[in-house]
Scaffold this motif. Structure first.
Motif, PDB file in Angstrom:
ATOM      1  N   TYR A 177       0.806  -1.215   0.000  1.00 32.41           N
ATOM      2  CA  TYR A 177       0.000   0.000   0.000  1.00 32.41           C
ATOM      3  C   TYR A 177       0.838   1.264   0.000  1.00 32.41           C
ATOM      4  O   TYR A 177       0.397   2.296  -0.488  1.00 32.41           O
ATOM      5  N   MET A 178       2.043   1.195   0.497  1.00 34.44           N
ATOM      6  CA  MET A 178       2.936   2.357   0.425  1.00 34.44           C
ATOM      7  C   MET A 178       3.518   2.506  -0.977  1.00 34.44           C
ATOM      8  O   MET A 178       3.651   3.606  -1.480  1.00 34.44           O
ATOM      9  N   LEU A 179       3.863   1.399  -1.607  1.00 38.26           N
ATOM     10  CA  LEU A 179       4.582   1.433  -2.881  1.00 38.26           C
ATOM     11  C   LEU A 179       3.686   1.208  -4.093  1.00 38.26           C
ATOM     12  O   LEU A 179       4.045   1.590  -5.199  1.00 38.26           O
ATOM     13  N   ARG A 180       2.571   0.521  -3.884  1.00 38.09           N
ATOM     14  CA  ARG A 180       1.616   0.194  -4.944  1.00 38.09           C
ATOM     15  C   ARG A 180       2.276  -0.568  -6.095  1.00 38.09           C
ATOM     16  O   ARG A 180       1.976  -0.355  -7.263  1.00 38.09           O
ATOM     17  N   ASN A 181       3.186  -1.437  -5.747  1.00 39.03           N
ATOM     18  CA  ASN A 181       3.891  -2.231  -6.753  1.00 39.03           C
ATOM     19  C   ASN A 181       4.223  -3.578  -6.121  1.00 39.03           C
ATOM     20  O   ASN A 181       4.946  -3.629  -5.120  1.00 39.03           O
ATOM     21  N   THR A 182       3.705  -4.646  -6.709  1.00 43.86           N
ATOM     22  CA  THR A 182       3.866  -5.958  -6.088  1.00 43.86           C
ATOM     23  C   THR A 182       5.326  -6.384  -6.001  1.00 43.86           C
ATOM     24  O   THR A 182       5.756  -6.901  -4.975  1.00 43.86           O
ATOM     25  N   GLN A 183       6.096  -6.160  -7.055  1.00 43.38           N
ATOM     26  CA  GLN A 183       7.499  -6.597  -7.040  1.00 43.38           C
ATOM     27  C   GLN A 183       8.304  -5.829  -5.992  1.00 43.38           C
ATOM     28  O   GLN A 183       9.070  -6.422  -5.232  1.00 43.38           O
ATOM     29  N   ASP A 184       8.110  -4.512  -5.935  1.00 43.88           N
ATOM     30  CA  ASP A 184       8.808  -3.712  -4.923  1.00 43.88           C
ATOM     31  C   ASP A 184       8.395  -4.137  -3.517  1.00 43.88           C
ATOM     32  O   ASP A 184       9.228  -4.220  -2.611  1.00 43.88           O
ATOM     33  N   ALA A 185       7.103  -4.414  -3.331  1.00 40.72           N
ATOM     34  CA  ALA A 185       6.610  -4.834  -2.009  1.00 40.72           C
ATOM     35  C   ALA A 185       7.229  -6.169  -1.608  1.00 40.72           C
ATOM     36  O   ALA A 185       7.643  -6.345  -0.456  1.00 40.72           O
ATOM     37  N   GLU A 186       7.296  -7.106  -2.545  1.00 37.12           N
ATOM     38  CA  GLU A 186       7.907  -8.407  -2.245  1.00 37.12           C
ATOM     39  C   GLU A 186       9.390  -8.250  -1.919  1.00 37.12           C
ATOM     40  O   GLU A 186       9.886  -8.842  -0.951  1.00 37.12           O
ATOM     41  N   ASP A 187      10.092  -7.438  -2.710  1.00 43.03           N
ATOM     42  CA  ASP A 187      11.520  -7.218  -2.472  1.00 43.03           C
ATOM     43  C   ASP A 187      11.760  -6.580  -1.107  1.00 43.03           C
ATOM     44  O   ASP A 187      12.638  -7.007  -0.352  1.00 43.03           O
ATOM     45  N   LEU A 188      10.970  -5.545  -0.798  1.00 41.93           N
ATOM     46  CA  LEU A 188      11.157  -4.869   0.482  1.00 41.93           C
ATOM     47  C   LEU A 188      10.768  -5.752   1.652  1.00 41.93           C
ATOM     48  O   LEU A 188      11.411  -5.694   2.705  1.00 41.93           O
ATOM     49  N   CYS A 189       9.739  -6.551   1.486  1.00 35.67           N
ATOM     50  CA  CYS A 189       9.342  -7.487   2.544  1.00 35.67           C
ATOM     51  C   CYS A 189      10.518  -8.416   2.863  1.00 35.67           C
ATOM     52  O   CYS A 189      10.854  -8.635   4.026  1.00 35.67           O
ATOM     53  N   HIS A 190      11.146  -8.927   1.820  1.00 36.03           N
ATOM     54  CA  HIS A 190      12.330  -9.775   1.991  1.00 36.03           C
ATOM     55  C   HIS A 190      13.443  -9.000   2.713  1.00 36.03           C
ATOM     56  O   HIS A 190      14.034  -9.489   3.677  1.00 36.03           O
ATOM     57  N   ASP A 191      13.702  -7.782   2.254  1.00 35.19           N
ATOM     58  CA  ASP A 191      14.753  -6.953   2.853  1.00 35.19           C
ATOM     59  C   ASP A 191      14.486  -6.684   4.328  1.00 35.19           C
ATOM     60  O   ASP A 191      15.416  -6.679   5.146  1.00 35.19           O
ATOM     61  N   VAL A 192      13.225  -6.442   4.656  1.00 34.91           N
ATOM     62  CA  VAL A 192      12.862  -6.156   6.051  1.00 34.91           C
ATOM     63  C   VAL A 192      13.256  -7.335   6.941  1.00 34.91           C
ATOM     64  O   VAL A 192      13.874  -7.149   7.996  1.00 34.91           O
ATOM     65  N   PHE A 193      12.950  -8.550   6.504  1.00 32.06           N
ATOM     66  CA  PHE A 193      13.265  -9.705   7.344  1.00 32.06           C
ATOM     67  C   PHE A 193      14.759 -10.019   7.360  1.00 32.06           C
ATOM     68  O   PHE A 193      15.271 -10.518   8.358  1.00 32.06           O
ATOM     69  N   VAL A 194      15.464  -9.669   6.308  1.00 30.48           N
ATOM     70  CA  VAL A 194      16.929  -9.797   6.334  1.00 30.48           C
ATOM     71  C   VAL A 194      17.486  -8.863   7.413  1.00 30.48           C
ATOM     72  O   VAL A 194      18.320  -9.257   8.226  1.00 30.48           O
ATOM     73  N   ILE A 195      16.977  -7.637   7.436  1.00 29.24           N
ATOM     74  CA  ILE A 195      17.409  -6.666   8.452  1.00 29.24           C
ATOM     75  C   ILE A 195      17.048  -7.167   9.851  1.00 29.24           C
ATOM     76  O   ILE A 195      17.874  -7.128  10.773  1.00 29.24           O
ATOM     77  N   VAL A 196      15.822  -7.643  10.013  1.00 30.86           N
ATOM     78  CA  VAL A 196      15.353  -8.125  11.322  1.00 30.86           C
ATOM     79  C   VAL A 196      16.233  -9.263  11.817  1.00 30.86           C
ATOM     80  O   VAL A 196      16.680  -9.273  12.971  1.00 30.86           O
ATOM     81  N   PHE A 197      16.514 -10.235  10.955  1.00 23.07           N
ATOM     82  CA  PHE A 197      17.268 -11.413  11.376  1.00 23.07           C
ATOM     83  C   PHE A 197      18.743 -11.118  11.627  1.00 23.07           C
ATOM     84  O   PHE A 197      19.415 -11.874  12.328  1.00 23.07           O
ATOM     85  N   ARG A 198      19.233 -10.014  11.093  1.00 21.69           N
ATOM     86  CA  ARG A 198      20.621  -9.609  11.354  1.00 21.69           C
ATOM     87  C   ARG A 198      20.748  -8.853  12.674  1.00 21.69           C
ATOM     88  O   ARG A 198      21.856  -8.608  13.137  1.00 21.69           O
ATOM     89  N   GLN A 199      19.611  -8.467  13.237  1.00 25.64           N
ATOM     90  CA  GLN A 199      19.586  -7.743  14.508  1.00 25.64           C
ATOM     91  C   GLN A 199      19.352  -8.725  15.653  1.00 25.64           C
ATOM     92  O   GLN A 199      19.009  -9.871  15.437  1.00 25.64           O
ATOM     93  N   ASP A 200      19.437  -8.206  16.866  1.00 26.64           N
ATOM     94  CA  ASP A 200      19.133  -9.004  18.051  1.00 26.64           C
ATOM     95  C   ASP A 200      17.632  -8.894  18.320  1.00 26.64           C
ATOM     96  O   ASP A 200      17.195  -8.290  19.299  1.00 26.64           O
ATOM     97  N   TRP A 201      16.836  -9.465  17.409  1.00 27.69           N
ATOM     98  CA  TRP A 201      15.393  -9.292  17.454  1.00 27.69           C
ATOM     99  C   TRP A 201      14.736  -9.942  18.661  1.00 27.69           C
ATOM    100  O   TRP A 201      13.659  -9.538  19.083  1.00 27.69           O
ATOM    101  N   LYS A 202      15.381 -10.928  19.255  1.00 26.19           N
ATOM    102  CA  LYS A 202      14.776 -11.609  20.404  1.00 26.19           C
ATOM    103  C   LYS A 202      14.730 -10.711  21.645  1.00 26.19           C
ATOM    104  O   LYS A 202      13.952 -10.948  22.551  1.00 26.19           O
ATOM    105  N   SER A 203      15.551  -9.673  21.656  1.00 27.05           N
ATOM    106  CA  SER A 203      15.568  -8.779  22.816  1.00 27.05           C
ATOM    107  C   SER A 203      14.664  -7.556  22.626  1.00 27.05           C
ATOM    108  O   SER A 203      14.558  -6.724  23.526  1.00 27.05           O
ATOM    109  N   VAL A 204      13.996  -7.449  21.491  1.00 28.09           N
ATOM    110  CA  VAL A 204      13.129  -6.311  21.223  1.00 28.09           C
ATOM    111  C   VAL A 204      11.812  -6.499  21.970  1.00 28.09           C
ATOM    112  O   VAL A 204      11.189  -7.565  21.883  1.00 28.09           O
ATOM    113  N   GLU A 205      11.401  -5.466  22.692  1.00 29.65           N
ATOM    114  CA  GLU A 205      10.203  -5.572  23.529  1.00 29.65           C
ATOM    115  C   GLU A 205       8.912  -5.567  22.708  1.00 29.65           C
ATOM    116  O   GLU A 205       8.058  -6.417  22.873  1.00 29.65           O
TER     117      GLU A 205
END
Length: 177
Positions: A20-48
């Protein structure tokens, strides 16, 4: 919670927000992937507040991409229609046409909003975040979220009223010929 469970829990929310921010399925899929790459590279288990944190990362990625695209395309982006959703039930042609028209009208209204207002509307009504979660996601006060939400809805309401008036005038002109 494992990485897989985290992904399964939040990937639909992240994708929907990105779309809904990008209105483009390919960009949304790519960014969704990128978001979880960023999340998994962080110490996500300690986030409240994990959901708000993930949605903030998603929103920041979307806003960064929009800024990059704007500098390259100078506001010449086009909106892609939503993918046809497959449903088990058969819908009438009238129902499908009405739903498509409502989706297009919603997207037209969203594209007219400034990015800051579009972000708040998207998180509230598409991402279904609370005002507090939106404030945390965007790192702004709750009062700012409320005022942006109010302003965005006011703009959208005014645009809907103008569209309705134009439609009614068109009906009157058509009826008089």
């Amino acid at each position: 919670m494992t990485e897989r469970e985290l992904f399964d829990s939040y990937n639909k929310d992240v994708y929907r927000t990105c779309y809904y921010m990008l209105r483009n399925t390919q960009d949304a899929e790519d960014l969704c992937h990128d978001v979880f790459v960023i999340v998994f590279r962080q110490d996500w288990k300690s986030v409240e507040h994990i959901r708000a944190w993930i949605m903030r990362i998603a929103m920041n990625q979307c806003l960064n991409l929009l800024k990059r695209k704007q500098s390259h395309l100078k506001k010449q982006s086009q909106i892609q229609l939503l993918h046809e959703q497959t449903t088990a039930s058969v819908k009438s042609v009238d129902t499908i046409v009405l739903e498509k028209a409502a989706e297009e009208e919603w997207e037209d209204l969203l594209k007219q909003l400034p990015e800051k207002l579009m972000a708040v509307i998207t998180l509230r009504y598409i991402g279904e975040l609370s005002l507090a979660e939106i404030a945390e996601t965007l790192k702004i006060p709750v009062g700012t979220v409320k005022s942006r939400l109010h302003k965005a809805l006011k703009i959208m309401r005014k645009e809907l009223e103008q569209n309705q008036n134009l439609w009614l005038k068109g009906e009157n002109q058509f009826g008089t010929h």
